[in-house]
Write an enzyme that holds these catalytic residues in place. Structure first.
Site, PDB file in Angstrom:
ATOM      1  CG  HIS A   1       0.581   7.457  -6.425  1.00 14.68           C
ATOM      2  ND1 HIS A   1      -0.043   7.133  -7.593  1.00 14.68           N
ATOM      3  CD2 HIS A   1       1.842   6.940  -6.505  1.00 14.68           C
ATOM      4  CE1 HIS A   1       0.800   6.451  -8.363  1.00 14.68           C
ATOM      5  NE2 HIS A   1       1.936   6.307  -7.725  1.00 14.68           N
TER       6      HIS A   1
ATOM      7  CB  SER B   1       4.411   0.008  -6.275  1.00 20.36           C
ATOM      8  OG  SER B   1       4.168   0.363  -7.595  1.00 20.36           O
ATOM      9  CG  LEU B   2       5.079  -1.847 -11.445  1.00 21.43           C
ATOM     10  CD1 LEU B   2       5.691  -1.506 -12.793  1.00 21.43           C
ATOM     11  CD2 LEU B   2       3.686  -2.413 -11.633  1.00 21.43           C
TER      12      LEU B   2
ATOM     13  CB  SER C   1       5.668   9.853 -16.016  1.00 21.79           C
ATOM     14  OG  SER C   1       6.923   9.416 -15.553  1.00 21.79           O
TER      15      SER C   1
ATOM     16  NE  ARG D   1       6.897   8.986  -6.908  1.00 24.26           N
ATOM     17  CZ  ARG D   1       6.505   7.815  -7.373  1.00 24.26           C
ATOM     18  NH1 ARG D   1       5.743   7.037  -6.636  1.00 24.26           N
ATOM     19  NH2 ARG D   1       6.841   7.420  -8.580  1.00 24.26           N
TER      20      ARG D   1
ATOM     21  N   GLY E   1      -8.234 -10.771  -6.085  1.00 25.14           N
ATOM     22  CA  GLY E   1      -7.484  -9.747  -6.811  1.00 25.14           C
ATOM     23  C   GLY E   1      -6.650 -10.411  -7.896  1.00 25.14           C
TER      24      GLY E   1
ATOM     25  CG  LEU F   1       2.099  -6.640 -11.516  1.00 27.71           C
ATOM     26  CD1 LEU F   1       3.365  -5.856 -11.250  1.00 27.71           C
ATOM     27  CD2 LEU F   1       2.329  -7.694 -12.567  1.00 27.71           C
TER      28      LEU F   1
END
Lengths: 217, 635, 247
Positions: free
Chosen positions: B400, B439-440, B283, B329, B39, B42
């Site tokens: 998601h 998540s980033l 977004s 969410r 992978g 990031l």
């Protein structure tokens, strides 16, 4: 690649400058014959005999040669970079026809230059072909060469029509030269783009209309 | 017994204590060690580049044509960090608490604290790498706020934060490629893991161009393969995202933790046809000014602008008056599903709700709205052809993010020694629900900061051991199994396409294992998926051969693992008899329909062991020494 | 909705390819272009034929993988759009849609519509980064960067690496791509230390990869999904000249 592009741009800009001088001189032809002949012949003789102008002339020849040779070499390289063409291409939707065909336009301009040089430079500078007469003031009668040439309708049409590709080539070439040389001020580039258009229109109309006027004079 | 290897000492000192005690490897020896990273997002790119910088020999694999395509690229919103630049009372502790609470107290304190602790240096790191984060006129960094928190700690680069971070990581990856410390293998997909004497020692990959199977041996294998929400088929994920590396590792002994914890994002574009392949995310920030509503009348067929104000139900504002349209969410998604299931859905397939800007435009003027959301409105128009300045957007929930993943300890090592899982593919920091812009953060921290500091603790021992080679008989064995699986898929020559089965799987998973789940439905789903699995292996048609680029074969291989993974997800959802975060079991809700967590019996991480087609549950108890789990309330 | 796809088919890099036509029915205007191709592939599987290879990943216009040439335009008939954002409503009933792979010597065809764009990665490899090891960063706000500088850097950093600029350029020039990365990094204080080296090495690699040169047709900026301006090429030329001759 960048060096050659730079040379093409620089020589192109020099040629653009030269054209301004050239066109200004051509305007003499628009004067009545009695003034025009003397002025035109004395002017052209002065040019031929000035040592400074001689240097400039060599720069001019070199400019044309480098402009053409490097453009040719770069085009070859560019073609190698895109060996396979698209079956369908709609480039007119994203760019101008001129920008896509600078090579073709350049060849037409080159063709014009060859004929133009054959008509004038070869006769006057190299002394080949029909002998050029001397006018009453003792200057080489370049006016007569010009005048007689443009009594031929074929030459008039040729000289006039080929000013269209010249104008297109100048319009795209002039503004692009600035970008190639690294001028990247956004507003400045917009002004340059407009100036290029104005310049190109003046050059092509200016150069194109004079043979016709001479013809009908 | 699962050992999470959490270091001793107070929460604030755990990471430092770990680093003090962990084993080191001298630079001359690092050169002798090989690491495989699967992978290039990031987590993967960050890890590969950093491990290369440390001196290890790294091989990095991705299925895309370039490392720059990894799906981290698509994250829009931002990245959280406890910098307290806004002077609004933020701190590492507050960020730790927000994340833990947002995850509904189903994650480890020590991991989450480390995440918050390392967030500030991560921003420094990215700025140094040239990420053009948004700036104030004076030149300092800007922050904005995101759902579920009361401070402004989100750093962003327009609506393309993920892209900018990924490109930074990718550029570092290629920096190390140039330094000959990282070898890149794009268009290579991992198909299996090779375990020798109980330790991960290599992988089998398929060269997606030639179709050739290749073997790679290494002293450690790092999985950074991202999320697996494509199990629902329709998701916000990239089409190629898959769970195969995870699943194959799971089958070879890695425990899978909380597989069913899936975040459903409330504001994606709805499905419009059977053929649809992807649900584009809009977004979350739109909910700052947009109002979500449905018609009050069931099955109302009028176009949106013809429905008068008094016949509109702004249900989020009605149900959650204090948070309104900005409810978290999971809550916003579930509320939308209730409206749609209740017959109030809008759009061609009656599967959407409206997100209107009429009031915002009237209040703020169209120019302000354009300034804030212009790019999103433009994107909406590109995809739907509708001008959202004139009529409301249609939005719908979409699968998601996978909070679940391979179980990892504090060192990010799975239950197979030498196999690490980093980024979205592990289960560690988000618990039962992930906060926006985390998540980033987690992917980056795992890849840049945590793994490079923990992998040495394992590799120091491996230095003494024999270095694996691809000649080992275990490689023969695993490769043969892969070959057999491929041969089997190509030989079925059935009558149905891979996509057909994927659509069917997606329907079952979406219906029973998404926003709300119940025992009956999950039991039914398990039966249905088993039938689907049976049908897949008997009726699928995969054309072309294995010795060429064959995108259909790639899809089939991924789907076969998704089907198996779907079973595990349903099994997990069935076992967890409580509601927490994104996991909402209808049987376990409060009187007013809110999630009911049962801490007495379910305060643990479910870690599943694969055993010949059966799953065995292991529990890692979650101990909260520093915070007291509370009930999330957004009323 | 019915259309005729005329698609380039080529088994692998070593074989000759050709166009093949497929009439596809039962499409809807809401379908994305790639979904229409998905549908066609399902039909091909039904006929036991090999599927068409084409690329995509995120399908939301950011990963940059989905480039193909559609009816004479990179990414199809609209400006500033990726293939995955193109929908069938942009085409007419019964229309013939010609689909070709990106064409450039530096982008050899791998199969059907799939090309090898690793030459772009190679350009990045030659300096499209800031040499800074993990763990060495100073405090983020220690170096101030004005909003205008940051915004301008972001404008070019937005490049998605799809290769449409190369595909649409009659010279297959990658100079917009290269300029975007050079201008992004060289305009930031963090990238300043290596600025000269970067622009020289990246442009040199661009030439080595076999890309052509720029004649400022401007087609690239129209096809660029991020709308990156060709003024960036001029800016990079200035940076290059400065690096080469003035420093």
């Amino acid at each position: 690649m960048f060096f050659r592009k730079g040379i093409i741009a620089l020589t192109g800009l020099f040629l653009c400058l030269f054209l301004i001088v050239h066109l200004s001189a051509n305007c003499i032809l628009l004067l009545p014959e009695e003034t025009a002949r003397g002025l035109y012949n004395s002017y052209s003789t002065t040019l031929r005999e000035s040592p400074l102008i001689k240097i400039v002339a060599y720069v001019l020849y070199l400019s044309i040669i480098f402009h053409v040779v490097y453009a040719f070499l770069i085009t070859l390289k560019n073609r190698r970079a895109k060996p396979h063409r698209y079956l369908v291409s709609n480039s007119k939707e994203n760019s101008s026809w001129t920008s896509q065909n600078m090579g073709l336009l350049g060849i037409m301009v080159l063709l014009f230059i060859v004929v133009h040089l054959a008509n004038f430079w070869v006769r006057i500078r190299l002394g080949l072909g029909e002998e050029v007469s001397i006018d009453s003031a003792g200057y080489t009668d370049v006016y007569e060469v010009t005048y007689s040439l443009f009594q031929n309708i074929y030459y008039v049409v040729f000289y006039t029509l080929l000013m269209i590709p010249l104008g297109l080539h100048l319009n795209h070439g002039l503004k692009s030269a600035f970008k190639t040389l690294g001028f990247y001020h956004k507003k400045g580039l917009r002004i340059i783009a407009k100036a290029s258009l104005v310049y190109a229109v003046i050059m092509s109309i200016g150069f194109g209309i004079i043979p016709a006027i001479v013809y009908f004079k | 017994m699962l050992n999470s290897k959490i270091p001793k000492g107070p929460l604030e000192n755990k990471w430092r204590n770990y680093q003090i005690k962990s084993q080191l490897i001298n630079p001359a020896n690092k050169k002798k060690l090989n690491i495989i990273v699967v992978g290039s997002g990031l987590a993967g790119a960050g890890a590969a580049a950093t491990l290369g910088e440390l001196g290890y020999d790294v091989k990095c694999f991705c299925y895309q044509d370039s490392a720059r395509r990894a799906h981290s690229v698509a994250a829009q919103g931002g990245i959280n960090a406890a910098k307290n630049y806004q002077h609004d009372g933020d701190s590492v502790w507050r960020m730790f608490y927000d994340t833990l609470k947002g995850g509904d107290f189903r994650s480890r304190e020590a991991n989450v604290y480390r995440l918050a602790e390392l967030s500030a240096p991560l921003i420094d790191h990215y700025v140094q790498q040239g990420v053009p984060f948004a700036r104030e006129y004076g030149g300092v960094l800007v922050n904005r706020s995101f759902g579920g928190v009361q401070v402004q700690r989100t750093f962003y680069a327009r609506g393309q934060t993920g892209q900018q971070l990924l490109l930074a990581a990718y550029s570092q990856l290629y920096k190390m490629k140039r330094a000959k410390k990282v070898e890149m293998y794009p268009r290579h997909e991992m198909l299996d893991l090779v375990v020798i004497d109980g330790k991960a020692k290599g992988i089998i990959v398929r060269d997606l161009v030639s179709g050739e199977l290749k073997r790679f041996a290494a002293d450690a294998v790092v999985l950074a393969t991202g999320g697996y929400s494509r199990v629902f088929r329709l998701s916000t994920l990239a089409i190629g995202c898959n769970g195969s590396a995870l699943w194959k590792s799971h089958k070879r002994g890695a425990y899978f933790a909380a597989p069913s914890f899936t975040q459903i994002h409330p504001t994606a574009l709805p499905q419009t046809s059977e053929a649809q392949s992807k649900l584009t995310l809009m977004s979350e920030s739109l909910r700052n000014d947009g109002r979500i509503w449905v018609p009050k009348k069931k099955g109302d067929d009028r176009i949106a602008n013809q429905i008068p104000e008094e016949e509109r139900d702004y249900y989020l504002e009605r149900l959650y008056p204090s948070f309104g349209n900005l409810a978290p969410r999971d809550i916003a998604s579930r509320a939308a599903k209730e409206q749609i299931d209740g017959g109030y859905g809008v759009g061609r397939l009656k599967n959407a709700v409206y997100l209107g800007f009429k009031h915002a435009i009237a209040r703020l003027g169209i120019e302000t709205i354009k300034d804030r959301y212009g790019n999103l409105f433009a994107m909406y128009k590109k995809i739907t052809g509708v001008d959202a300045y004139l009529e409301p957007m249609q939005i719908s929930p979409a699968a998601h993010f996978s909070m679940g993943g391979l179980w990892v300890d504090y060192e990010l090592m799975t239950t197979i020694p030498g196999l690490y899982a980093i980024g979205e593919c592990n289960f560690s920091d988000h618990g039962a629900n992930r906060l926006g812009a985390n998540s980033l953060l987690q992917a980056s921290i795992d890849g840049y900061f945590v793994l490079p500091n923990t992998i040495n603790n394992y590799l120091a021992e491996e230095l003494k051991a024999d270095h694996p080679t691809t000649k080992h008989p275990e490689f023969d064995k695993v490769q043969k199994e892969v070959e057999q699986q491929i041969a089997k898929l190509l030989s079925i020559k059935g009558s149905k396409t891979v996509d057909y089965f994927h659509r069917e799987l997606g329907k079952v998973m979406w219906q029973e294992c998404a926003m709300s789940r119940n025992r009956k439905g999950l039991e039914k789903a398990i039966v249905q998926i088993k039938e689907l699995q049976e049908a897949f292996w008997n009726e699928v048609n995969v054309t072309g051969s294995d010795k060429e680029m064959n995108t259909e074969l790639e899809k089939a291989l991924r789907l076969s693992d998704f089907i198996a993974l779907g079973l595990l997800m349903c099994t997990d959802a069935l076992q967890r008899e409580e509601s927490c975060g994104a996991h909402f079991r209808e049987e376990y809700q409060t009187k007013d329909g809110e999630a009911m967590r049962i801490d007495d019996t379910f305060s643990f991480v479910s870690a599943w062991e694969y055993n010949k087609g059966h799953f065995k549950l292991h529990k890692e108890a979650l101990e909260f020494e520093n915070v007291k789990p509370t009930v999330r309330s957004y009323k | 909705m019915k259309v005729i796809f005329k698609i380039w088919r080529q088994d692998n890099a070593n074989t000759k390819g050709g166009f093949k036509s497929y009439e596809v029915d039962q499409l809807t205007e809401d379908m994305s272009f790639l979904e229409a191709l998905d549908h066609l592939n399902e039909l091909l599987v039904g006929q036991n034929e090999k599927v068409i290879a084409y690329e995509y990943d995120c399908r939301e216009g950011i990963c940059g993988q989905c480039g193909v040439f559609i009816n004479g335009r990179a990414h199809g008939p609209h400006d500033h759009m990726t293939t995955c954002q193109l929908h069938m409503r942009s085409f007419k009933e019964g229309q013939t849609i010609v689909v070709e792979p990106w064409r450039a010597a530096a982008f050899p065809v791998i199969k059907d519509l799939v090309v090898d764009r690793s030459a772009l990665d190679s350009i990045i490899e030659q300096g499209g980064y800031i040499s800074a090891k993990t763990g060495t960063a100073p405090e983020a706000n220690a170096l101030l960067i004005g909003k205008a500088v940051a915004d301008k850097a972001m404008d070019v950093a937005a490049c998605i690496g799809c290769g449409a600029c190369v595909a649409t350029c009659k010279n297959a020039s990658a100079v917009l791509f290269t300029a975007a990365k050079v201008n992004h990094l060289n305009s930031l204080p963090q990238g300043e230390q290596e600025a000269s080296k970067r622009v020289l090495e990246m442009t040199q690699q661009m030439e080595l990869e076999g890309f052509g040169s720029c004649t400022f047709t401007g087609a690239c900026e129209v096809e660029c999904p991020e709308g990156i301006s060709i003024v960036n090429i001029a800016e990079m030329n200035a940076r290059r000249t400065k690096a080469k001759w003035l420093s």
